[in-house]
Scaffold this active site. Structure first.
Site, PDB file in Angstrom:
ATOM      1  N   HIS A 160       0.752  -1.282  -0.157  1.00  0.00           N
ATOM      2  CA  HIS A 160      -0.082   0.024   0.136  1.00  0.00           C
ATOM      3  C   HIS A 160       0.889   1.198   0.005  1.00  0.00           C
ATOM      4  O   HIS A 160       1.919   1.191   0.397  1.00  0.00           O
ATOM      5  CB  HIS A 160      -0.921   0.052   1.310  1.00  0.00           C
ATOM      6  CG  HIS A 160      -1.931  -0.982   1.561  1.00  0.00           C
ATOM      7  ND1 HIS A 160      -1.952  -1.806   2.461  1.00  0.00           N
ATOM      8  CD2 HIS A 160      -2.860  -1.461   0.509  1.00  0.00           C
ATOM      9  CE1 HIS A 160      -3.234  -2.305   2.225  1.00  0.00           C
ATOM     10  NE2 HIS A 160      -3.650  -2.309   1.227  1.00  0.00           N
ATOM     11  N   CYS A 247      -2.701   0.032  10.259  1.00  0.00           N
ATOM     12  CA  CYS A 247      -3.895  -0.886   9.632  1.00  0.00           C
ATOM     13  C   CYS A 247      -4.768  -1.572  10.638  1.00  0.00           C
ATOM     14  O   CYS A 247      -5.818  -1.604  10.204  1.00  0.00           O
ATOM     15  CB  CYS A 247      -3.568  -2.108   8.622  1.00  0.00           C
ATOM     16  SG  CYS A 247      -1.766  -2.637   9.043  1.00  0.00           S
TER      17      CYS A 247
END
Ligand code: CIR
Length: 255
Positions: A160, A247
């Site tokens: 990401h 996250c």
């Protein structure tokens, strides 16, 4: 007041999605202890922590950052790039609708929250193996009317955008240059991750304090010497699932 939505580590986390990491056994009780310490750290920093129940049928459900983007005005429920994860969104949406009006992404959009880094009113959005052009367009359609600017960033070699870029506050970003198109971060002050510590780039900023993963001493030192308070978080088991610090929570303001 800052709020954080979190979710307990589920019993099936070993069956998680892996893209750039090799599979290793995960000690689930230890992962739960590490996640509890992470939540405790957030509380100590004044964050109101909301704990959602585990989702045994979704191995990656602890990574609540990916199914939603919470802005000041709305929350966008994403359509995650990994099909196995899409069912995580329903219970997260139930929790979020108490705090924000919801905007739901639709096919063909895919977008993971780990690809969205907010700096002021700019949303840097990674174009990655999880996030496609339609995902970026739908995020723009939801966010631009509220005064956000969308800046796409090509990401390669990592999962990401926030694997490659960490918000240090103000307009300063910790980066591992080989993983992203650095030109897209024009205007930001960039600090290069210390050699060999690229997996420590994903830091979590809570106010002025920067949470740094254990095992990245040069990164911790660099950030500390820049005058920012730091907290070291041991997330070794969650890292085996290709997770990092941002996250494991969805952070937002709510009065
Ligand atoms: C996945 O591949 O989707 C999970 N195993 C890890 C997700 C980590 N999410 C994040 O960094 N935002």
């Amino acid at each position: 007041m800052l709020h954080a939505i979190t979710r307990e580590v589920g019993p099936s986390m070993e069956a998680c999605e892996l893209t750039h990491f090799a599979r290793h056994p995960i000690d689930i009780p230890k992962a739960r202890r590490q996640h509890a310490a992470y939540r405790q750290c957030l509380r100590e920093l004044g964050v109101q922590v909301i704990e959602l129940a585990e989702e045994p049928e979704y191995p990656d459900a602890v990574f609540v950052e990916d199914p939603a983007i919470v802005l000041d005005e709305i929350a966008v429920i994403t359509r995650m790039g990994a099909e196995s994860r899409r069912g995580e969104a329903a219970s997260l949406a139930c929790a979020l609708e108490r705090y924000r009006p919801l905007f739901w992404m639709k096919p063909p959009a895919t977008l993971d929250g780990g690809d969205v880094m907010r700096v002021g009113r700019t949303l840097f959005v990674g174009r990655s193996s999880r996030t496609n052009a339609a995902g970026i367009q739908q995020l723009a359609a939801a966010a631009e009317p509220h005064g956000y600017r969308i800046q796409p960033v090509m990401v390669h070699g990592c999962l990401h955008l926030k694997s490659a870029a960490g918000d240090l506050g103000g307009d300063t970003v910790l980066v591992h240059r080989p993983w992203l198109d650095i030109g897209a971060l024009g205007g930001m002050k960039l600090i290069a991750a210390p050699a060999g510590e690229e997996h420590g780039v994903n830091v979590l900023r809570i106010g002025d304090t920067i949470l740094v993963a254990d095992g990245f001493p040069k990164t911790a030192d660099l950030i500390s010497k820049s005058g920012r308070p730091i907290r070291i978080i041991d997330n070794s088991e969650l890292r085996k699932a290709e997770g990092a610090l941002t996250c494991c929570s969805l952070i937002f303001h709510h009065s």
